[in-house]
Motif scaffolding. Structure first.
Motif, PDB file in Angstrom:
ATOM      1  N   GLY A 173       0.773  -1.223   0.000  1.00 25.10           N
ATOM      2  CA  GLY A 173       0.000   0.000   0.000  1.00 25.10           C
ATOM      3  C   GLY A 173       0.807   1.278   0.000  1.00 25.10           C
ATOM      4  O   GLY A 173       0.324   2.319  -0.474  1.00 25.10           O
ATOM      5  N   THR A 176       0.987   3.591  -3.043  1.00 25.09           N
ATOM      6  CA  THR A 176      -0.116   4.482  -3.413  1.00 25.09           C
ATOM      7  C   THR A 176      -0.151   5.764  -2.600  1.00 25.09           C
ATOM      8  O   THR A 176      -0.980   6.638  -2.880  1.00 25.09           O
ATOM      9  N   LYS A 178       0.540   9.432  -1.158  1.00 24.39           N
ATOM     10  CA  LYS A 178       0.726  10.665  -1.910  1.00 24.39           C
ATOM     11  C   LYS A 178       2.188  11.058  -2.053  1.00 24.39           C
ATOM     12  O   LYS A 178       2.627  11.469  -3.141  1.00 24.39           O
ATOM     13  N   PRO A 183       7.236   4.911  -6.427  1.00 20.82           N
ATOM     14  CA  PRO A 183       6.955   4.820  -7.868  1.00 20.82           C
ATOM     15  C   PRO A 183       8.162   5.175  -8.739  1.00 20.82           C
ATOM     16  O   PRO A 183       8.406   4.524  -9.764  1.00 20.82           O
ATOM     17  N   PRO A 205      -3.895   0.808   1.418  1.00 19.47           N
ATOM     18  CA  PRO A 205      -3.630   1.717   0.297  1.00 19.47           C
ATOM     19  C   PRO A 205      -4.659   2.842   0.185  1.00 19.47           C
ATOM     20  O   PRO A 205      -5.793   2.722   0.669  1.00 19.47           O
ATOM     21  N   THR A 206      -4.251   3.909  -0.465  1.00 21.80           N
ATOM     22  CA  THR A 206      -5.184   4.952  -0.872  1.00 21.80           C
ATOM     23  C   THR A 206      -6.177   4.329  -1.859  1.00 21.80           C
ATOM     24  O   THR A 206      -5.784   3.552  -2.711  1.00 21.80           O
ATOM     25  N   TYR A 220      -5.876  -2.082  -5.954  1.00 18.88           N
ATOM     26  CA  TYR A 220      -5.460  -0.681  -5.991  1.00 18.88           C
ATOM     27  C   TYR A 220      -3.943  -0.569  -6.134  1.00 18.88           C
ATOM     28  O   TYR A 220      -3.434   0.383  -6.738  1.00 18.88           O
ATOM     29  N   ILE A 221      -3.237  -1.544  -5.597  1.00 21.59           N
ATOM     30  CA  ILE A 221      -1.783  -1.603  -5.775  1.00 21.59           C
ATOM     31  C   ILE A 221      -1.455  -2.004  -7.210  1.00 21.59           C
ATOM     32  O   ILE A 221      -0.556  -1.433  -7.840  1.00 21.59           O
ATOM     33  N   ASP A 223      -3.294  -1.484  -9.843  1.00 20.16           N
ATOM     34  CA  ASP A 223      -3.579  -0.336 -10.705  1.00 20.16           C
ATOM     35  C   ASP A 223      -2.404   0.634 -10.759  1.00 20.16           C
ATOM     36  O   ASP A 223      -2.039   1.152 -11.832  1.00 20.16           O
ATOM     37  N   LYS A 224      -1.789   0.882  -9.601  1.00 18.11           N
ATOM     38  CA  LYS A 224      -0.648   1.803  -9.559  1.00 18.11           C
ATOM     39  C   LYS A 224       0.542   1.219 -10.308  1.00 18.11           C
ATOM     40  O   LYS A 224       1.227   1.928 -11.064  1.00 18.11           O
TER      41      LYS A 224
END
Length: 250
Positions: A173, A176, A178, A183, A205-206, A220-221, A223-224
């Protein structure tokens, strides 16, 4: 379908294991590798992984347990591993100097004794390292092992050292968040170097920060990661599942 390579399913965190696991499976989680890293967790956890076909486990003693070890802890771990094929690795083990180095020598002794057991049994390891990168690398260099660097958040240079030693990076997480620099680091690495994890119930995660984490949030991870590498959701699943098989053979 994806695999959560690191989560914590314990009574202290979840009231209804059946519901949690069903929700995870419904979200696309094929397998969960549960980390039991203290005596209480191991004793409660073995019956749990035996009950559910989708659960596997790593067992070991976290550095915070250095003063709470059972007698003959290495024999204890070895006997459990040899008697249960659903235990697929030793972990999470490692070094943690976040609150100080007063017990550094004891932590290193605990860490390396478990690394030696992993080498003896030809088992992968799941590594916890916090504010202890140099000592962690120096200990790992003494052994011939493969495994996962849990909750990796280090530099590109550190990542390359671990990867060259035969380790995959556990990504969860924090990717994700901010202000995460992860990344940028991952953009310089290969998808072949990564496995998915949650560390649930932590590091949600966000956009669900502040809630209890669960394997169901791994999409969600993914997707990032998909956006970083410019590949499809399904491609991330395919490659990270292959990476898990390399480490844990499930």
């Amino acid at each position: 379908m994806f695999i959560d390579t690191h989560c914590h399913l314990e009574k202290d965190y979840y009231d209804d294991f059946d519901k949690v696991i069903k929700d995870n499976i419904d979200a696309g989680c094929k397998y969960m590798i549960v980390s039991f890293c203290d005596y209480k967790g191991i004793e409660e956890g073995i019956p749990l992984i035996n009950r559910y076909s989708c659960l596997y486990s790593t067992i070991g003693f976290h550095p915070e347990e250095v003063d709470r070890l059972p007698n003959d802890y290495i024999s204890y771990l070895e006997n459990l591993i040899k008697s249960n094929k659903k235990i697929v690795g030793i972990g999470e083990i490692g070094l943690d100097y976040h609150y100080g180095k007063e017990d550094r020598d004891k932590q290193i002794k605990l860490f390396e004794s478990q690394l030696a057991l992993a080498e003896k049994l030809n088992m992968p390891v799941c590594i916890h390292t916090r504010d202890a990168t140099e000592d962690t690398i120096n200990s790992l260099k003494k052994f011939h092992l493969k495994g996962v660097i849990h909750c990796f958040s280090g530099s590109y240079e550190t990542a390359c050292i671990y990867i060259k030693m035969g380790f995959k990076l556990g990504i969860g997480g924090t990717l994700t968040f901010k202000n995460s620099k992860l990344p940028l680091t991952l953009s310089r690495l290969y998808l072949d170097d990564l496995v998915l994890e949650t560390d649930s119930p932590y590091l949600t995660p966000t956009p669900f920060r502040g809630q209890t984490n669960s394997s169901k949030y791994i999409p969600y991870i993914i997707d990032k990661i998909s956006s970083i590498y410019g590949v499809s959701f399904e491609k991330v699943e395919e490659i990270t599942n292959k990476n898990v098989k390399y480490v844990y053979n499930i």
